[in-house]
Write a protein that holds these residues in place. Structure first.
Motif, PDB file in Angstrom:
ATOM      1  N   ALA A 111       0.809  -1.224   0.000  1.00 50.92           N
ATOM      2  CA  ALA A 111       0.000   0.000   0.000  1.00 50.92           C
ATOM      3  C   ALA A 111       0.842   1.274   0.000  1.00 50.92           C
ATOM      4  N   VAL A 112       1.822   1.335  -0.896  1.00 48.44           N
ATOM      5  CA  VAL A 112       2.530   2.593  -1.105  1.00 48.44           C
ATOM      6  C   VAL A 112       2.379   2.973  -2.583  1.00 48.44           C
ATOM      7  N   GLY A 113       2.739   4.223  -2.895  1.00 45.46           N
ATOM      8  CA  GLY A 113       2.447   4.731  -4.235  1.00 45.46           C
ATOM      9  C   GLY A 113       3.649   4.833  -5.149  1.00 45.46           C
ATOM     10  N   GLU A 114       3.416   5.512  -6.259  1.00 41.82           N
ATOM     11  CA  GLU A 114       4.429   5.661  -7.311  1.00 41.82           C
ATOM     12  C   GLU A 114       5.667   6.424  -6.807  1.00 41.82           C
ATOM     13  N   ASP A 115       5.471   7.338  -5.851  1.00 42.82           N
ATOM     14  CA  ASP A 115       6.606   8.074  -5.282  1.00 42.82           C
ATOM     15  C   ASP A 115       7.613   7.113  -4.676  1.00 42.82           C
ATOM     16  N   ASP A 116       7.085   6.138  -3.938  1.00 36.69           N
ATOM     17  CA  ASP A 116       7.972   5.193  -3.263  1.00 36.69           C
ATOM     18  C   ASP A 116       8.650   4.261  -4.266  1.00 36.69           C
ATOM     19  N   VAL A 117       7.948   3.945  -5.361  1.00 29.03           N
ATOM     20  CA  VAL A 117       8.579   3.143  -6.419  1.00 29.03           C
ATOM     21  C   VAL A 117       9.787   3.891  -6.964  1.00 29.03           C
ATOM     22  N   ALA A 118       9.604   5.185  -7.258  1.00 30.07           N
ATOM     23  CA  ALA A 118      10.687   5.998  -7.814  1.00 30.07           C
ATOM     24  C   ALA A 118      11.835   6.140  -6.808  1.00 30.07           C
ATOM     25  N   ARG A 119      11.479   6.354  -5.527  1.00 33.08           N
ATOM     26  CA  ARG A 119      12.509   6.507  -4.494  1.00 33.08           C
ATOM     27  C   ARG A 119      13.331   5.227  -4.353  1.00 33.08           C
ATOM     28  N   SER A 120      12.635   4.079  -4.292  1.00 30.62           N
ATOM     29  CA  SER A 120      13.352   2.806  -4.119  1.00 30.62           C
ATOM     30  C   SER A 120      14.296   2.534  -5.286  1.00 30.62           C
ATOM     31  N   LEU A 121      13.805   2.829  -6.505  1.00 29.22           N
ATOM     32  CA  LEU A 121      14.649   2.628  -7.682  1.00 29.22           C
ATOM     33  C   LEU A 121      15.887   3.501  -7.612  1.00 29.22           C
ATOM     34  N   ALA A 122      15.687   4.751  -7.190  1.00 25.90           N
ATOM     35  CA  ALA A 122      16.814   5.679  -7.114  1.00 25.90           C
ATOM     36  C   ALA A 122      17.807   5.224  -6.038  1.00 25.90           C
ATOM     37  N   GLU A 123      17.289   4.716  -4.924  1.00 24.79           N
ATOM     38  CA  GLU A 123      18.167   4.328  -3.820  1.00 24.79           C
ATOM     39  C   GLU A 123      19.126   3.205  -4.219  1.00 24.79           C
ATOM     40  N   VAL A 124      18.688   2.321  -5.091  1.00 25.36           N
ATOM     41  CA  VAL A 124      19.586   1.245  -5.528  1.00 25.36           C
ATOM     42  C   VAL A 124      20.183   1.539  -6.902  1.00 25.36           C
ATOM     43  N   ASP A 125      19.968   2.793  -7.379  1.00 25.80           N
ATOM     44  CA  ASP A 125      20.565   3.244  -8.622  1.00 25.80           C
ATOM     45  C   ASP A 125      20.136   2.409  -9.829  1.00 25.80           C
ATOM     46  N   LEU A 126      18.833   2.150  -9.925  1.00 27.75           N
ATOM     47  CA  LEU A 126      18.330   1.333 -11.031  1.00 27.75           C
ATOM     48  C   LEU A 126      17.331   2.094 -11.905  1.00 27.75           C
ATOM     49  N   THR A 127      17.210   3.411 -11.681  1.00 26.31           N
ATOM     50  CA  THR A 127      16.212   4.188 -12.425  1.00 26.31           C
ATOM     51  C   THR A 127      16.369   3.999 -13.934  1.00 26.31           C
ATOM     52  N   ALA A 128      17.629   3.944 -14.386  1.00 20.69           N
ATOM     53  CA  ALA A 128      17.866   3.844 -15.824  1.00 20.69           C
ATOM     54  C   ALA A 128      17.422   2.499 -16.393  1.00 20.69           C
ATOM     55  N   LEU A 129      17.314   1.479 -15.532  1.00 14.98           N
ATOM     56  CA  LEU A 129      16.957   0.140 -16.014  1.00 14.98           C
ATOM     57  C   LEU A 129      15.495  -0.211 -15.733  1.00 14.98           C
ATOM     58  N   ALA A 130      14.698   0.779 -15.339  1.00 16.60           N
ATOM     59  CA  ALA A 130      13.336   0.512 -14.879  1.00 16.60           C
ATOM     60  C   ALA A 130      12.504  -0.319 -15.863  1.00 16.60           C
ATOM     61  N   GLY A 131      12.706  -0.081 -17.149  1.00 18.04           N
ATOM     62  CA  GLY A 131      11.859  -0.748 -18.137  1.00 18.04           C
ATOM     63  C   GLY A 131      12.365  -2.115 -18.566  1.00 18.04           C
ATOM     64  N   ARG A 132      13.553  -2.506 -18.072  1.00 22.09           N
ATOM     65  CA  ARG A 132      14.147  -3.770 -18.520  1.00 22.09           C
ATOM     66  C   ARG A 132      13.526  -4.972 -17.825  1.00 22.09           C
ATOM     67  N   ARG A 133      13.356  -6.062 -18.566  1.00 18.32           N
ATOM     68  CA  ARG A 133      12.918  -7.330 -18.005  1.00 18.32           C
ATOM     69  C   ARG A 133      13.999  -7.837 -17.040  1.00 18.32           C
ATOM     70  N   VAL A 134      13.619  -8.313 -15.858  1.00 19.97           N
ATOM     71  CA  VAL A 134      14.609  -8.732 -14.855  1.00 19.97           C
ATOM     72  C   VAL A 134      15.485  -9.868 -15.398  1.00 19.97           C
ATOM     73  N   SER A 135      14.894 -10.753 -16.230  1.00 18.16           N
ATOM     74  CA  SER A 135      15.676 -11.885 -16.761  1.00 18.16           C
ATOM     75  C   SER A 135      16.827 -11.420 -17.641  1.00 18.16           C
ATOM     76  N   THR A 136      16.796 -10.168 -18.112  1.00 18.91           N
ATOM     77  CA  THR A 136      17.886  -9.684 -18.965  1.00 18.91           C
ATOM     78  C   THR A 136      18.953  -8.951 -18.155  1.00 18.91           C
ATOM     79  N   LEU A 137      18.768  -8.856 -16.835  1.00 14.31           N
ATOM     80  CA  LEU A 137      19.724  -8.127 -16.005  1.00 14.31           C
ATOM     81  C   LEU A 137      20.832  -9.054 -15.521  1.00 14.31           C
ATOM     82  N   SER A 138      21.948  -8.467 -15.083  1.00 11.79           N
ATOM     83  CA  SER A 138      23.000  -9.255 -14.453  1.00 11.79           C
ATOM     84  C   SER A 138      22.554  -9.666 -13.057  1.00 11.79           C
ATOM     85  N   GLY A 139      23.250 -10.625 -12.475  1.00 13.37           N
ATOM     86  CA  GLY A 139      22.897 -11.103 -11.136  1.00 13.37           C
ATOM     87  C   GLY A 139      22.896  -9.981 -10.105  1.00 13.37           C
ATOM     88  N   GLY A 140      23.904  -9.115 -10.198  1.00  9.65           N
ATOM     89  CA  GLY A 140      24.004  -8.013  -9.251  1.00  9.65           C
ATOM     90  C   GLY A 140      22.851  -7.034  -9.403  1.00  9.65           C
TER      91      GLY A 140
END
Lengths: 243, 253
Positions: free
Chosen positions: B122-151
């Motif tokens: 029950a959190v919103g889009e703000d928290d999605v953006a914050r979490s992505l930024a915190e782990v430095d993944l904003t640039a990869l947001a649209g990528r399928r997880v199966s195409t990412l590296s393990g890290g």
């Protein structure tokens, strides 16, 4: 359980299926191909009219069973299920979410398949066509519910696939396709009456022979009860904490 | 073996996790039955600190973490989390858990994963953006997880745990396989989270990650060897680094 969490889960499962064209092909393309082969092979005979409706129910059952049991097993193995168990989401939300998602796919599958069989292949159903669609959807849901329950007993994807023949094939033998139920040895007749597939296929056989909803309401109710039972079993076997 | 660490005892009510006489024995019917995975653990995780759970693989780190998040059945003892029994329903929004292998959906995109889990907590889009930024993944947001590296995939898994801004984060080997730059960035993030009041319990089998922890729990073969600060541990054992202290504790018994 809450509708918000259930729907979020159903939507997520549908998103996963949408990303997987092979599953969609298996759900819709393959059954159409097999029906077409049968229509071609038995052109000019009433075979398609007699057995077509049965296949409309059998395909969803088998395919949905397989897809659901593998999907939920992947959920267990990837650790996402363990993560869900640490979140404020109920076990019922997950099971019903899966049932809703695959139920929606079963509706789509039944409509496409029935439409293809009737409009393209010229299958003629003596009974009520909309009841054929209804029973086909219920059979698909039954496959999903059984798949959810069965995946609890499997540890690997290979075991999940092995569950399919284990659970489906014996039921096919006792379902009354090979021999009418009242001619079976008593023990087999009792087993036949205890199996969900019996009712799903019985309804379709009757519909092919000209029955309406009123005539098959008993079998339809039995299938619905088996769905509810299997979903409850699937929820009960989902443990929040494990040993 | 009981904790004989010399770290200052934390005051009551200020512990995020309190473990008392915890034992976990694999029951009959388990793949490895009869094994005592945790053999009487007493430990405390103070609030607002980064506590490292260090030990070789097979020492019971994951099992201990699973008891804290309430998905492991325990044989004896108690585990209290944020002053509630571990696994209680009210804790599910307050505790974030990241398993060792990335527990996200490989066939969904990064942002689809986050949006699903955001709806569950029950959190919103703000928290999605914050979490992505915190782990430095904003640039990869649209990528399928199966195409990412393990890290990258394991950072998606971490981002999911950050969505609800939990009071306690339980992270099972979050830095495994990451390059040194990312590892440093993650430890910086853990430090920032702790400074903001979050408690972190982080497991690792890399002993030098102890440098980045406020306190250490040293685990081996289901026994807790130490529950103290790094400085106290080194002073007590006379060792110059954690690895040596670990050996001293194992062989000095």
């Amino acid at each position: 359980m809450s509708p918000r969490l259930t729907l979020a889960t159903a939507e997520r499962v549908l998103r996963q299926v949408r990303h997987d064209p092979r599953t969609i092909g298996l759900l819709v393309g393959l059954p159409c191909l097999v029906l077409w082969l049968i229509a071609w092979m038995f052109e000019g005979t009433p075979v398609l009219d007699q057995f077509g409706p049965l296949l409309l129910g059998l395909f969803p059952l088998v395919v949905m069973f397989l897809v659901t049991s593998v999907a939920t097993l992947r959920e267990r193995q990837s650790g996402t299920l363990e993560r869900l168990m640490t979140l404020p989401v109920g076990r019922g939300d997950i099971v019903i979410g899966y049932a809703l998602a695959f139920g929606a796919l079963a509706v789509l599958q039944a409509l496409v398949l029935t439409g293809f069989a009737v409009l393209v292949l010229g299958m003629e159903v003596a009974g009520a066509l909309w009841v054929v669609v209804l029973v086909a959807v219920l059979d698909g849901l039954l496959g999903t519910a059984l798949g959810l329950a069965a995946s609890a007993a499997a540890r690997t994807e290979f075991q999940a696939v092995q569950m399919m023949p284990l659970i489906i094939f014996p039921q096919l033998v006792t379902a009354g396709l090979m021999m009418p139920r009242d001619q079976m040895p008593t023990v087999l007749e009792v087993i036949s009456r205890a199996m969900p597939l019996t009712y799903g296929l019985e309804a379709l056989q009757d519909l092919a022979a000209g029955a309406g909803l009123h005539d098959v309401r008993g079998a339809v109710t039995a299938v619905a009860l088996f769905i509810v039972g299997a979903l409850m079993l699937g929820t009960a076997t989902l443990r929040r904490s494990t040993r | 073996m009981r904790n004989n660490g010399s770290g200052q005892p934390s005051e009551p009510g200020r512990a995020a996790v309190r473990v008392d006489g915890l034992r976990v024995v694999r029951p009959a019917g388990h793949r490895r039955p009869g094994i005592e995975v945790l053999r009487g653990i007493d430990a405390t995780v103070p609030r607002g600190q980064v506590v490292g759970l260090l030990g070789p693989s097979g020492s019971g780190k994951t099992t201990l973490m699973r008891t804290v998040v309430g998905v492991q059945q325990i044989t004896a003892g108690t585990v209290e989390v944020l002053d509630r029994p571990a696994g209680e329903e009210s804790l599910r929004r307050r505790v974030g858990y990241v398993t060792q292998s990335p527990s996200v959906y490989a066939d969904l995109s990064v942002v689809e994963n986050l949006r699903y889990f955001a709806r569950l907590v029950a959190v919103g889009e703000d928290d999605v953006a914050r979490s992505l930024a915190e782990v430095d993944l904003t640039a990869l947001a649209g990528r399928r997880v199966s195409t990412l590296s393990g890290g990258e995939a394991s950072r998606v898994s971490l981002a999911v745990a950050l969505l609800a801004s939990p009071e306690l984060l339980v992270l099972d080997e979050p830095t495994v396989g990451l390059d040194p730059v990312l590892r440093r960035d993650l430890w910086d993030l853990f430090g920032r989270l702790a400074a903001g009041g979050t408690t972190l319990l982080v497991s690792s089998h890399v002993m030098d990650e102890a440098q980045r922890c406020d306190r250490l729990l040293l685990l081996r073969e289901g026994h807790l060897l130490a529950d103290s600060t790094l400085a106290d541990l080194l002073a007590r054992t006379g060792a110059s680094h954690v690895e040596a202290a670990f050996l001293h504790l194992v062989e000095g018994r």
